[in-house]
Design a protein around this motif. Sequence first.
Motif, PDB file in Angstrom:
ATOM      1  N   TRP B 108       0.860  -1.184   0.000  1.00 22.70           N
ATOM      2  CA  TRP B 108       0.000   0.000   0.000  1.00 22.70           C
ATOM      3  C   TRP B 108       0.889   1.224   0.000  1.00 22.70           C
ATOM      4  O   TRP B 108       1.763   1.367   0.845  1.00 22.70           O
ATOM      5  N   TRP B 109       0.630   2.082  -0.938  1.00 22.80           N
ATOM      6  CA  TRP B 109       1.488   3.232  -1.196  1.00 22.80           C
ATOM      7  C   TRP B 109       1.643   4.142   0.021  1.00 22.80           C
ATOM      8  O   TRP B 109       2.738   4.597   0.343  1.00 22.80           O
ATOM      9  N   ASP B 110       0.564   4.420   0.704  1.00 23.65           N
ATOM     10  CA  ASP B 110       0.575   5.488   1.710  1.00 23.65           C
ATOM     11  C   ASP B 110       0.648   5.031   3.161  1.00 23.65           C
ATOM     12  O   ASP B 110       0.594   5.850   4.060  1.00 23.65           O
ATOM     13  N   VAL B 111       0.730   3.753   3.390  1.00 29.80           N
ATOM     14  CA  VAL B 111       0.783   3.301   4.786  1.00 29.80           C
ATOM     15  C   VAL B 111       2.102   2.575   5.028  1.00 29.80           C
ATOM     16  O   VAL B 111       2.725   2.086   4.096  1.00 29.80           O
ATOM     17  N   SER B 116       0.918  -3.208   5.551  1.00 31.28           N
ATOM     18  CA  SER B 116       0.646  -4.034   4.368  1.00 31.28           C
ATOM     19  C   SER B 116       0.904  -5.495   4.691  1.00 31.28           C
ATOM     20  O   SER B 116       0.139  -6.381   4.326  1.00 31.28           O
TER      21      SER B 116
END
Lengths: 258, 265
Positions: B108-111, B116
Motif C-alpha cells: 500500500w502506497w501510503d501506509v 501491508s
Amino acid sequence: MRLYMKFLSMHIKSQMQYKTSFVFTTLGQFFVAFATFLSINFLFDRFDYVGGFSYEEVLICFAVMMMAFSASELIGRGFDRFPAMLGNGSFDRALVRPRNVIFQVLASQMEFSRLGRFVQAVAVLVYAIPRSGIYWTWDKILTLTLMIVCGAFLFFGLYVLYAAFSFFTTEGLEFMNVLTDGGREHGRLPFGVYGDGVLKFLTYVVPLALVQYYPLLYLTGRTDNFLYALTPIAALLFLLPCYVFFRFGLRHYKSTGS
Amino acid sequence: MIELKGINKTFRVAKRQAGFGRAVKALFSREYETVQALRDVSFCVADGEMVGYIGPNGAGKSTTIKIMCGVLTPDNGACLINGRTPWKDRVAHVREIGVVFGQRSQLWWDVPVIDSFELIRDIYRVDENEYKKNLDELTELLELGEILKTPARSLSLGQRMRCEIVASLLHNPKILFLDEPTIGLDAISKIAVRQFIKRLNEERGTTVLLTTHDMQDIEALTERIILVGKGQILLDGNLAELKTRATEGASAEEMVAELYREYEI
C-alpha cells in the motif's frame, strides 16, 4: 468480515495521509449534491406540484435516491474503479490470493468522501419526514428502509455490470453513467413524471423505479396495495444477472489476458 | 513439483492501423489476428530447484508465469503444480505459491510497510506465531528493520523490492515465482536480493523460478536455464554446459546474445 474491517482501516489510514484533499473532496461532494437540492427548490418556486407530488414528497424521493447512491458508492467503489484495476495489474494480484475475487474487488477501494453526499441526504430526509404529511406507521417505515437499502444494492449491481463490461472493452463504457449518475440525478423526481416509456424501461429493464416510484406511491398513500411497498425486494433480482455476467467476464479474462 | 505438458496459448489481437480513416473504420469492423503466445511448452521443475526462465521481450515468459499462477487458462495442455491444476483449483493453489511481479507493487502506497504485511497475513490466514517468526527471520535476512515503519511511497526502489519479496513470502510458499525481481535496482540492492534468494532456496528449500534480463542474476543463482523464444522452449539445460559451447571467454551476457542470434529470436 474481519478482513473487510482490516481493509477498511487501511483505507482510512491511506486517505488520512491527505487530510486537506479529503476535506475538500467531501465538501465538494456536498455542494454538488446541494446544487441538485437547489434545483428542486427552484422548480417548486414556480409550481406547487410536479406530476402530482408535493415539495416534501419529492424531497423524500430525492433523499432516498441520494442516500442509496452514496451508500453504494461508499461500499462498491472498487467495481466503479474496476477498469483501472485491470489496467494496472492489481487484478492479477487479486487472482493470486486465496480469497474470493468479488470480495477482493469490493475491498480494494473505499471512498469516504462520499459521506458528504450521504450526510446531506440524511439532513434532507430529517427535514422532510415530519413535513411530508405522511402518517408514519411501521409499514411506512419499513417501506422507506427498503427503498434505501434495496436502492443501494441496485446501484451496486449496476457497478458490477459496469465492471463486467470492462472485461471485454475499455471503450465506450460512459453509457453506464447514464444509468448510475443519471439514475441519481433524475431520481430526484418520481420516475412517473418522465412518461410511460421511461417508466416501463425503469421497471422492466433497469428496475430503478421499483425502489423509488412504486414504493413512493404506497408511502404517500396513493395506493393501499401493500405489494407496492415490497417492490424494492423484487428489484434485488437484478443483481443476479449482474453477478452471472461478471463471472462470465472473469472466465473470458482468464482466457484472453487483458 | 512443477510439470507443464504441451501448453498452448493463443491470443486474439485487434489489428490497429495508422491513420484517422482506418481508426474510424476500426470502430465498426475490427480485424483480428491470432498470435500464438505459447506453442507446446513442456518442462519439469523439481522441488527445491532454482531455474532461470529467460528469453527476449515478448517471448512468452510472463504468459507462462501467469498460467502457472492460475491467472490465465491455456488453450490446451496440462499443468500440474504440487498435484493441482492452477486454473481449476485457484484458491488452494495460490496458497502455496508466492509471486513477485517486478514492475508492480503489492504494498500500500501510503501506509507503513508493516501494515501491508499484516493485511497480507490476514488475507492468507497465517498463524500469528508463525507470522512473527517468519517476519523476524525475513527482516533480519534482508536488513529491513526500520524500513518497516516507513510508507512504501518513501522507500527507494531497492528497499521497496526487498519488501515486495518479503510480502510474497509471508505465507511460507513452497514455490516462488519471480518476474524480473532485479529490474531497475542498483548494484548493492541487486546483490542483496540475489543473496537472499539463494539463502531462501538453501535454507527453506523453496523452489524458485525466475525470469530476468540480467544474466548476472542467472549466473549468481541458477544452474539450469530454460530459454524461450517466440513462444517455444528452445533450450533447457545446464548453464555450465552452455558455457563450454559458447565462444571462449564470453561473458554470460554475450553467450545469451549468441543464443538469441543462433535461434533467430
